[in-house]
Design an enzyme around this catalytic site. Structure first.
Site, PDB file in Angstrom:
ATOM      1  N   PHE A 135       0.848  -1.188   0.000  1.00  0.00           N
ATOM      2  CA  PHE A 135       0.000   0.000   0.000  1.00  0.00           C
ATOM      3  C   PHE A 135       0.888   1.244   0.000  1.00  0.00           C
ATOM      4  O   PHE A 135       0.538   2.279   0.547  1.00  0.00           O
ATOM      5  CB  PHE A 135      -0.901   0.042   1.241  1.00  0.00           C
ATOM      6  CG  PHE A 135      -1.895  -1.083   1.314  1.00  0.00           C
ATOM      7  CD1 PHE A 135      -2.305  -1.754   0.161  1.00  0.00           C
ATOM      8  CD2 PHE A 135      -2.452  -1.460   2.535  1.00  0.00           C
ATOM      9  CE1 PHE A 135      -3.231  -2.789   0.239  1.00  0.00           C
ATOM     10  CE2 PHE A 135      -3.379  -2.485   2.619  1.00  0.00           C
ATOM     11  CZ  PHE A 135      -3.767  -3.160   1.475  1.00  0.00           C
ATOM     12  N   CYS A 137       3.556   2.075  -2.768  1.00  0.00           N
ATOM     13  CA  CYS A 137       4.230   2.612  -3.948  1.00  0.00           C
ATOM     14  C   CYS A 137       3.612   3.954  -4.348  1.00  0.00           C
ATOM     15  O   CYS A 137       2.414   4.029  -4.607  1.00  0.00           O
ATOM     16  CB  CYS A 137       4.116   1.606  -5.088  1.00  0.00           C
ATOM     17  SG  CYS A 137       4.973   2.181  -6.552  1.00  0.00           S
ATOM     18  N   CYS A 348      40.188  25.544  11.767  1.00  0.00           N
ATOM     19  CA  CYS A 348      39.520  25.874  10.504  1.00  0.00           C
ATOM     20  C   CYS A 348      38.534  27.021  10.704  1.00  0.00           C
ATOM     21  O   CYS A 348      38.177  27.708   9.764  1.00  0.00           O
ATOM     22  CB  CYS A 348      38.801  24.654   9.935  1.00  0.00           C
ATOM     23  SG  CYS A 348      37.426  24.095  10.944  1.00  0.00           S
ATOM     24  N   CYS A 355      28.702  29.903  14.508  1.00  0.00           N
ATOM     25  CA  CYS A 355      28.171  30.446  15.761  1.00  0.00           C
ATOM     26  C   CYS A 355      27.997  31.960  15.641  1.00  0.00           C
ATOM     27  O   CYS A 355      26.996  32.515  16.070  1.00  0.00           O
ATOM     28  CB  CYS A 355      29.096  30.110  16.930  1.00  0.00           C
ATOM     29  SG  CYS A 355      28.341  30.466  18.528  1.00  0.00           S
TER      30      CYS A 355
END
Ligand SMILES: Cc1cc2nc3c(=O)[nH]c(=O)nc-3n(C[C@H](O)[C@H](O)[C@H](O)COP(=O)(O)OP(=O)(O)OC[C@H]3O[C@@H](n4cnc5c(N)ncnc54)[C@H](O)[C@@H]3O)c2cc1C
Ligand SMILES: Cc1cc2nc3c(=O)[nH]c(=O)nc-3n(C[C@H](O)[C@H](O)[C@H](O)COP(=O)(O)O)c2cc1C
Ligand code: SF4
Lengths: 435, 447
Positions: A135, A137, A348, A355
């Site tokens: 029930f 697809c 990095c 933030c």
């Protein structure tokens, strides 16, 4: 480690079944899957003759990572396009040759009781272990009133399930579509109709991409595309949530669930089990890497169980459910702060960017005048975004404040008492102590 | 093939045609689309990215990498050229291992930096190979600038000036433009005549005229130029090399490595260039490495670099050193040649070991000695400036400039190897040429 699984009384040597899809569309595939070690299969969905036809152009679309890792896939394939009797004959010989494996037959026929009555005896004749009603697809078949067209209307689910249950002795699994607003309604309907279990999810209605030269959705058939069903790693979070909702719903808790959607590694499987699935079904991962991944799935799960001293699959099932709750019951007195391990930090600055620009301005970009990143406890609300973007695992972690410590942001002492939104003074409908 | 690696003396044709063409093919060929995409995905798009500040031209590296990852390599190229119009050459020759890639946070994290240089090449190739020049110059402002030298410094300055609307005249003493890009850079870093193609591509901006075979100080003077131009930029590089003085029983035993490399760069048929069976290169910089490696590639049997200090002190980077040793070059450190004796066509080079005196830090010759044989000896102990020092105030033997690249002489700016600031690198020359152009513009519009 014994991975023996029993689902609706159907035994299989492990809880990994191949979901109803191309990997289970014919005897040739299923035999090799069993040889590779899969615990069971749900045969590719059968329908009534004349067999349906598929498009003759591309039927799959994809979302790739930059290294071409398949993150998500969609398809516009229909149910099996082979004549019914060929499939039935093959199912019968396979089940006979592999009595210890689960063989479940997926079905999708028009919403008329006669149609179901006519096909059920033929399936019983194969001596397969059970049925799965598709029930779910969301493309192609739904335009013809089948698949998710049934799965989106709880009354139809209940009605069809009841027809099936009253016309067969076999255990019945109802396969649900995620393309609904509240999964609990279709699940309840399935059980009301007499289903023995539900399985979910089927694919998510989707358009994976638009070709910016031809302006056709992809996959494109002669310049036109249509929505397809999305599956693979990308849909796992959706599936986990839906499985857990059914496992927690007072009306359906303790019912059997077969978990499907993005299971790619043993970890994914363990998570589904922990959220209440009794076993899992796999499609995209097998379609991406072939049947060989079953060795990783089974050995990984056994190894983890050994480490956790878990002795059987059933011990895992639902283990996380007591910890799934509503937002309003989360402990508001639990205070954490991000902290950055300066030895692991590679500078990095991603945590700073995110933030500063999008969160709470709680990370510095210098330490003693040099490039360096540090959390400002006075500002940190512990949102976790810095951890999400940090490329180094465990470099940023959340530290739980001990009761009695001061939360520098609020100036308040951390309490050891549990307190949630239902009693919070800012909640207009908070439950106040009697005056 | 008339000779082999083992043929004695200094001879040509030591290798087969295939060997020559393999040896001098692209050392680091461009990425395929797929490789570029995978590599681009490794970039973290760092905040205030350290790779940017490590680049003398301050290319917005995370931005161009992100543009590559979204299949916008032409836009990525623009991001590069906005800062560095010789971004194509720099992608090939920059010692990225001591610049952007050394600063890349993934170097700190895992010792494997994002391959910025190769990504830059991927981006710049995408439009240079189609011969698209992405800039249009401003309306002509009627001012004329003279530029001395068509090396990286002169070209970068000229291009920026032209963009700003100036007419530029370059005076170049050689018959080809490009400076050391054309005459110095190792062959395998700049294949397929890339240096000349890049100059043609750069000149598409228009407004730049190159006068070849015109040498400042010989054909004309600064004072003459000042009369006809609104400003002057000097980018004449280094013309002279340091020579080594060794006792020798013959003249001309030692060849200049820079000349050898220039010859090599101008040759079409590698088999016509004679090379010794035993080659010794004296020096520890990029030139020494390039001379040694290319000798090996030309078919020398044994190539040895002699350097007076230890490996850490070599100005050639670790990567360059490894490249040399991987090709079979032997590096002898802490040794200096003391005398040369030529007998029967073979040089016997006598050397002393050296040591750095702990207290004074001075290099000391030790008593221990050894000798090696060589058919051919190259000297690569540095280039020097030997020009115009009567005209300009100098520092460390080079033209002194201020932070806006201005010299001590009114209306004259300078940049590149000939000035006292920055490392002697292509990318530094480009940065100074560009900044001088902006400074010239600022000075002219403020008048
Ligand atoms: C062998 C070798 C290998 C090198 N490899 C690298 C490398 O891999 N990577 C790297 O970054 N750097 C490398 N360098 C250094 C780099 O080539 C230089 O730093 C760079 O070319 C300097 O640019 P420039 O414009 O200042 O000078 P140059 O490139 O030297 O250009 C000066 C130009 O001015 C002309 N000129 C000189 N005097 C006059 C005059 N009086 N009148 C008119 N014209 C004049 C010259 O003919 C020349 O064309 C290498 C250098 C050498 C020698
Ligand atoms: C090409 C393809 C065809 C499918 N056909 C069927 C089908 O016939 N019947 C069915 O119940 N589900 C079908 N599915 C859905 C899968 O069984 C499964 O529910 C879904 O793909 C999610 O699991 P996964 O993420 O492991 O792929 C199909 C999926 C794909 C990719
Ligand atoms: S430092 Fe490395 S990871 Fe960071 S932006 Fe530059 S190339 Fe990307």
């Amino acid at each position: 480690m014994n991975l023996q699984s029993e689902f609706l009384g159907i035994k299989s040597p492990n809880p990994f079944w191949l979901a109803s899809a191309p990997p289970t569309d014919k005897e040739y595939n299923v035999r090799r899957a069993f040889e590779a070690g899969w615990g069971g299969v749900v045969w590719k969905t059968l329908g009534l003759d004349p067999n349906i036809v598929n498009v003759n152009g591309p039927r799959y679309g994809a979302v790739w990572g930059p290294d071409r890792r398949l993150l998500g896939m969609n398809n516009i394939e229909l149910i099996t396009d082979r004549p019914l009797q060929i499939n039935l004959d093959e199912i019968k010989v396979v089940k006979k040759d592999y009595p210890d494996r689960a063989v479940v037959v997926s079905l999708m026929v028009p919403c008329e009781e006669e149609c179901w009555k006519s096909i059920l005896p033929k399936v019983e004749e194969t001596e397969a272990d059970g049925l799965e009603l598709n029930f779910g697809c969301p493309h192609g078949m739904s335009e013809r009133g089948m698949g998710s067209a049934v799965g989106q209307v709880p009354d139809y689910i209940e009605m069809v399930t009841r027809w099936v249950k009253s016309n067969t002795r076999m255990p019945v699994i109802v396969k649900l579509t995620p393309n609904i607003t509240d999964i609990r309604y279709p699940a309840r309907a399935a059980f009301k109709g007499g289903a023995d279990a539900v399985s979910l999810i089927n694919t998510v209605a989707s358009i994976v991409s638009v070709n910016l030269d031809t302006f056709s959705p992809e996959p494109s058939i002669n310049g036109k595309g249509t929505h397809g069903g999305y599956c693979g790693p990308a849909v796992k979070p959706i599936a986990l949530n839906l499985v857990s909702q059914i496992a927690r719903d007072p009306e359906t808790q303790n019912k059997d669930i077969s978990g499907i959607g993005g299971v790619t590694t043993w970890r994914d499987a363990a998570e589904f089990l922990a959220l209440g699935a009794g076993n899992v079904q796999v499609c995209t991962a097998a379609m991406t890497y072939g049947f060989g991944i079953i060795s990783e799935l089974t050995s990984g799960l056994s190894n983890w169980m050994k480490k956790k001293e878990i002795n059987s699959i059933s011990e895992i099932v639902g283990k996380a459910i007591p910890n799934v709750t509503e937002w309003q019951y989360l402990n508001l007195n639990h205070v954490t702060k991000a902290q950055i391990d300066q030895d692991l930090c590679i500078k990095c600055g991603r945590c700073y960017a995110v933030c500063e620009d999008t969160s709470h301005q709680a990370i510095t970009k210098t330490i003693n005048g040099e490039r360096g990143f540090e959390v400002i406890d006075e500002e940190c609300v512990a949102c976790n975004m810095c951890i999400n973007v940090c490329p180094v695992e465990n470099c940023i972690t959340m530290r739980d404040l001990e009761p009695g410590e001061i939360d520098k942001r609020t100036g308040q002492t951390v309490s050891d008492k549990y307190a949630n939104w239902t009693t919070h003074p800012n909640n207009p409908s908070s439950i106040k102590a009697a005056e | 093939m008339s000779n082999t690696k083992l043929s004695p003396g200094i001879v040509s044709s030591r290798l087969s045609k295939e060997e020559y063409s393999n040896n001098f093919s692209d050392a680091y060929p461009g990425f395929t689309d797929y490789e570029a995409k995978v590599e681009a995905d490794r970039c973290y798009f760092c905040y205030d990215a350290p790779c940017i500040s490590a680049c003398p031209t301050e290319i917005n590296i995370p931005l161009f990498i992100r543009q590559i990852s979204t299949e916008m390599e032409e836009e990525a190229a623009k991001t590069i050229f906005d800062q560095n119009i010789l971004g194509g050459m720099c992608a090939r020759v920059c010692p990225t291992e001591t610049l952007c890639e050394e600063a890349c946070v993934r170097e700190a994290a895992e010792g494997k930096p994002v391959k910025i240089g190769r990504l830059q090449r991927y981006a710049t190739d995408s439009i240079m190979s189609q011969n698209i020049h992405p800039y249009i110059r401003n309306e002509n402002n009627g001012k004329k600038i003279a530029v001395i030298g068509s090396g990286p410094a002169g070209l970068a300055c000229s291009h920026r000036l032209s963009m700003l609307g100036y007419d530029v005249e370059i005076f170049e003493s050689k018959s080809k433009a490009g400076g050391l890009n054309e005459y110095g850079i190792a062959t395998y870093k700049s294949v397929d005549n890339f240096a000349a193609k890049e100059v043609d591509w750069l000149l598409k901006i228009g407004g730049i005229k190159i006068n070849h075979n015109k040498t400042l100080g010989v054909d004309f003077s600064i004072d003459e130029l000042r009369k006809s131009y609104d400003a002057i930029f000097i980018g004449c590089g280094l013309q002279d090399t340091n020579k080594i003085s060794i006792d020798s029983n013959t003249d001309q035993s030692i060849e200049d490595a820079v000349d050898f490399i220039a010859d090599l760069r101008q040759i079409n048929d590698f088999s016509s260039l004679p090379i010794g069976r035993n080659v010794v290169v004296i020096g520890g910089g990029m030139t020494a490495i390039d001379a040694a490696v290319q000798s090996q590639l030309l078919g020398a049997e044994k190539v040895t670099i002699i350097y007076r200090r230890n490996l850490e002190n070599m100005s050639a980077s670790k990567k360059e050193q490894n490249n040399a040793t991987s090709k079979g070059v032997k590096i002898i450190t802490n040794a200096i040649p003391t005398s040369i004796n030529k007998q029967n066509g073979v040089h016997k080079l006598s050397l002393s070991y050296t040591e750095v005196e702990k207290q004074s830090g001075k290099l000391k010759e030790l008593d221990q000695k050894f000798s090696i044989e060589a058919d051919q000896i190259f000297c690569a102990i540095g280039q020097k400036f030997n020009n115009l020092l009567d005209v300009f105030k100098s520092n460390k033997g080079k033209i002194m400039i201020d932070e806006s690249c201005k010299t001590s002489v009114e209306n004259v700016w300078a940049g590149g190897d000939c000035v006292d600031q920055g490392e002697d690198l292509t990318v530094t020359a480009v940065a100074q040429g560009r900044d001088a152009a902006e400074a010239i513009h600022k000075s002219i519009i403020s008048k």
